[in-house]
Design an enzyme around this catalytic site. Structure first.
Site, PDB file in Angstrom:
ATOM      1  N   CYS A 116       0.812  -1.228   0.000  1.00 15.97           N
ATOM      2  CA  CYS A 116       0.000   0.000   0.000  1.00 15.97           C
ATOM      3  C   CYS A 116       0.840   1.271   0.000  1.00 15.97           C
ATOM      4  O   CYS A 116       0.291   2.373  -0.150  1.00 15.97           O
ATOM      5  CB  CYS A 116      -0.959   0.003   1.183  1.00 15.97           C
ATOM      6  SG  CYS A 116      -2.240  -1.232   1.006  1.00 15.97           S
ATOM      7  N   HIS A 257      -3.407   7.348   2.869  1.00 12.69           N
ATOM      8  CA  HIS A 257      -3.833   6.076   2.296  1.00 12.69           C
ATOM      9  C   HIS A 257      -5.199   5.676   2.864  1.00 12.69           C
ATOM     10  O   HIS A 257      -5.430   5.763   4.068  1.00 12.69           O
ATOM     11  CB  HIS A 257      -2.786   5.011   2.621  1.00 12.69           C
ATOM     12  CG  HIS A 257      -3.194   3.644   2.216  1.00 12.69           C
ATOM     13  ND1 HIS A 257      -3.594   3.347   0.934  1.00 12.69           N
ATOM     14  CD2 HIS A 257      -3.280   2.478   2.918  1.00 12.69           C
ATOM     15  CE1 HIS A 257      -3.901   2.061   0.868  1.00 12.69           C
ATOM     16  NE2 HIS A 257      -3.723   1.524   2.052  1.00 12.69           N
ATOM     17  N   ASN A 287     -10.307   0.093  -0.047  1.00 15.50           N
ATOM     18  CA  ASN A 287      -8.845   0.202  -0.123  1.00 15.50           C
ATOM     19  C   ASN A 287      -8.380  -0.296  -1.487  1.00 15.50           C
ATOM     20  O   ASN A 287      -8.443  -1.493  -1.765  1.00 15.50           O
ATOM     21  CB  ASN A 287      -8.235  -0.634   1.008  1.00 15.50           C
ATOM     22  CG  ASN A 287      -6.709  -0.600   0.999  1.00 15.50           C
ATOM     23  OD1 ASN A 287      -6.087  -0.064   0.077  1.00 15.50           O
ATOM     24  ND2 ASN A 287      -6.117  -1.174   2.025  1.00 15.50           N
TER      25      ASN A 287
HETATM   26  O1  UT7 Z   1      -3.862  -1.064   3.447  1.00 14.57           O
HETATM   27  C1  UT7 Z   1      -2.976  -1.943   4.050  1.00 14.57           C
HETATM   28  C2  UT7 Z   1      -3.107  -1.936   5.475  1.00 14.57           C
HETATM   29  N1  UT7 Z   1      -4.358  -2.515   5.946  1.00 14.57           N
HETATM   30  C3  UT7 Z   1      -4.990  -1.922   6.903  1.00 14.57           C
HETATM   31  O2  UT7 Z   1      -4.585  -0.863   7.318  1.00 14.57           O
HETATM   32  C4  UT7 Z   1      -6.145  -2.645   7.554  1.00 14.57           C
HETATM   33  C5  UT7 Z   1      -6.012  -2.557   9.047  1.00 14.57           C
HETATM   34  N2  UT7 Z   1      -7.030  -3.274   9.806  1.00 14.57           N
HETATM   35  C6  UT7 Z   1      -8.322  -2.898   9.810  1.00 14.57           C
HETATM   36  O3  UT7 Z   1      -8.729  -2.012   9.095  1.00 14.57           O
HETATM   37  C7  UT7 Z   1      -9.231  -3.568  10.800  1.00 14.57           C
HETATM   38  O4  UT7 Z   1      -8.463  -4.332  11.692  1.00 14.57           O
HETATM   39  C8  UT7 Z   1     -10.324  -4.477  10.155  1.00 14.57           C
HETATM   40  C9  UT7 Z   1     -11.324  -3.624   9.418  1.00 14.57           C
HETATM   41  C10 UT7 Z   1      -9.682  -5.491   9.239  1.00 14.57           C
HETATM   42  C11 UT7 Z   1     -11.074  -5.209  11.253  1.00 14.57           C
HETATM   43  O5  UT7 Z   1     -11.636  -4.273  12.177  1.00 14.57           O
HETATM   44  P1  UT7 Z   1     -11.377  -4.442  13.744  1.00 14.57           P
HETATM   45  O6  UT7 Z   1     -12.116  -3.365  14.399  1.00 14.57           O
HETATM   46  O7  UT7 Z   1      -9.882  -4.491  13.956  1.00 14.57           O
HETATM   47  O8  UT7 Z   1     -12.070  -5.816  14.034  1.00 14.57           O
HETATM   48  P2  UT7 Z   1     -11.445  -7.099  14.759  1.00 14.57           P
HETATM   49  O9  UT7 Z   1     -10.625  -7.881  13.787  1.00 14.57           O
HETATM   50  O10 UT7 Z   1     -10.838  -6.699  16.041  1.00 14.57           O
HETATM   51  O11 UT7 Z   1     -12.774  -7.914  15.043  1.00 14.57           O
HETATM   52  C12 UT7 Z   1     -13.761  -7.422  15.962  1.00 14.57           C
HETATM   53  C13 UT7 Z   1     -14.967  -8.351  15.906  1.00 14.57           C
HETATM   54  C14 UT7 Z   1     -14.580  -9.828  16.006  1.00 14.57           C
HETATM   55  O12 UT7 Z   1     -15.616 -10.488  16.702  1.00 14.57           O
HETATM   56  P3  UT7 Z   1     -15.441 -10.817  18.272  1.00 14.57           P
HETATM   57  O13 UT7 Z   1     -14.225 -11.656  18.389  1.00 14.57           O
HETATM   58  O14 UT7 Z   1     -15.293  -9.485  18.958  1.00 14.57           O
HETATM   59  O15 UT7 Z   1     -16.729 -11.521  18.594  1.00 14.57           O
HETATM   60  C15 UT7 Z   1     -14.586 -10.290  14.572  1.00 14.57           C
HETATM   61  O16 UT7 Z   1     -14.816 -11.662  14.446  1.00 14.57           O
HETATM   62  O17 UT7 Z   1     -15.619  -8.208  14.653  1.00 14.57           O
HETATM   63  C16 UT7 Z   1     -15.706  -9.482  13.984  1.00 14.57           C
HETATM   64  N3  UT7 Z   1     -15.574  -9.257  12.550  1.00 14.57           N
HETATM   65  C17 UT7 Z   1     -16.610  -8.977  11.756  1.00 14.57           C
HETATM   66  N4  UT7 Z   1     -17.930  -8.851  11.998  1.00 14.57           N
HETATM   67  C18 UT7 Z   1     -18.730  -8.539  10.950  1.00 14.57           C
HETATM   68  C19 UT7 Z   1     -14.439  -9.255  11.811  1.00 14.57           C
HETATM   69  N5  UT7 Z   1     -14.718  -8.978  10.544  1.00 14.57           N
HETATM   70  C20 UT7 Z   1     -16.067  -8.800  10.476  1.00 14.57           C
HETATM   71  C21 UT7 Z   1     -16.951  -8.486   9.421  1.00 14.57           C
HETATM   72  N6  UT7 Z   1     -18.264  -8.358   9.713  1.00 14.57           N
HETATM   73  N7  UT7 Z   1     -16.533  -8.293   8.159  1.00 14.57           N
END
Ligand code: UT7
Length: 330
Positions: A116, A257, A287
């Site tokens: 990225c 970004h 993204n």
């Molecule tokens: O461009 C290159 C660099 N990439 C980035 O910068 C991406 C960086 N990361 C992110 O943007 C975020 O970490 C994500 C958008 C990928 C995920 O968001 P998050 O707030 O970090 O969620 P998480 O992985 O901590 O998950 C929180 C909860 C989990 O459930 P529990 O364990 O709390 O019950 C996940 O299983 O949300 C759940 N979850 C979802 N729920 C609905 C994870 N993905 C989803 C989804 N829909 N798509």
């Protein structure tokens, strides 16, 4: 003799027609519109659906948009760099195909990949060529067909990424406009947290092996990437402001970004910028990896004024990240 800097003189873009909305994603994986919007800020992304069309297709279209808008003759272009993490094919460069397709017969061309951060790092490369006085018209294209490496059963990645391309023309400037300063970094210990494990030289496909296991797709440990992105992108922005004796009041725009709206907000908050100075289009495209920064420039082109100060910032796989202090030239 006046110092030569690398200024942007024209921009162009291409986005595939197909819109993958959050509602459609709800039918594909266990997710919902409310979760996606509140956690990422994304409402829809564009997907290049047509079989046989790769990143070069979008890069060519974006460049054609730039050439026609700016009335530029492709024969005048000296160098074309395609910043991409999803090149058309393993061995032949995407940039060389783009160059011949647009009729840039006098240009040499190559690809540049740092996930990225590809476009941001590309800006630094382009500026060095222009500042050297060797080349006068350099085209930097940020293009990615992320859908080619996304598993549409993995809700951790398929909700984030989209396809698109943006093209930017750089030319020498002697009025002090263009790229002013840069602060670029990498840390290979981050590689395991955002990668496609299979298909490269370390883990190539064996003869007869079928594409499809999870290692063929982007795998991301979202929380780790998120934490590193928030800390590092904000950190380099603060550093580049301090190094150039700038305060938030000297900054006209932040072009960060577009990976997650919350990462962009955290960066702008750390710098103390009001929302009206922060370029965003993540809600429409998701993204698009190398294309996010040039797409911002096209979408905000009509609001930009000569002399505007822009802080570019990016964070991506590798890990790789950085910030660039820039002055708009038209
Ligand atoms: O461009 C290159 C660099 N990439 C980035 O910068 C991406 C960086 N990361 C992110 O943007 C975020 O970490 C994500 C958008 C990928 C995920 O968001 P998050 O707030 O970090 O969620 P998480 O992985 O901590 O998950 C929180 C909860 C989990 O459930 P529990 O364990 O709390 O019950 C996940 O299983 O949300 C759940 N979850 C979802 N729920 C609905 C994870 N993905 C989803 C989804 N829909 N798509």
């Amino acid at each position: 003799m006046a110092k030569i800097t690398a200024a942007i003189t024209a921009v162009g873009k291409y986005l595939p027609e197909y819109r993958l909305t959050n509602k459609i994603l709800e039918t594909m994986v266990d997710t919902n519109d409310e979760w996606i919007v509140s956690r990422t800020g994304i409402k829809e992304r564009r997907i290049l659906k047509e079989k046989g069309k790769g990143t070069s297709f979008m890069a060519i279209k974006a460049t054609e948009d730039l050439l026609s808008k700016s009335n530029t003759d492709p024969n005048e272009i000296d160098l074309i760099i395609v910043a991409t993490a999803t090149r058309d094919m393993q061995a032949a460069s995407t940039a060389s195909f783009v160059a011949s397709s647009i009729g840039a017969t006098n240009a040499f061309a190559f690809d540049l990949d740092s996930a990225c951060s590809s476009f941001l790092f590309g800006m630094s490369v382009v500026a060095s060529y222009i500042e050297s006085g060797k080349y006068k018209k350099v085209l930097l294209i940020g293009a990615d067909k992320n859908s080619s490496m996304i598993d549409y059963k993995d809700r951790a990645t398929c909700i984030i990424f989209g396809d698109g391309a943006g093209a930017v023309l750089f030319e020498p400037n002697t009025d002090g406009l263009g790229l002013q300063d840069e602060y670029l970094r990498t840390d290979g210990s981050g590689r395991e947290f955002l990668q496609v494990a299979k298909g490269g030289s370390a883990n190539p496909f064996e003869k007869g092996e079928v594409f499809g296991d999870e290692d063929c797709f982007v795998h991301q440990e979202g929380r780790t990437v998120f934490k590193n992105a928030v800390f590092n992108m904000a950190d380099v922005c603060v550093k580049i402001l301090e190094r150039n004796n700038l305060t938030k009041d000297n900054v006209t725009w932040l072009a960060a970004h577009q990976a997650n709206k919350r990462i962009i907000d955290a960066t702008s908050n750390r710098v103390g910028l009001e929302e009206s100075k922060v370029m965003t289009n993540i809600e429409n495209y998701g993204n698009t990896t190398s294309a996010t920064l040039p797409l911002l420039l096209v979408d905000y082109e009509s609001q930009l004024k000569k002399g505007d100060t822009i802080i570019f910032a990016a964070f991506g796989g590798g890990f790789s990240w950085g910030a660039i202090y820039f002055k708009w030239a038209y």
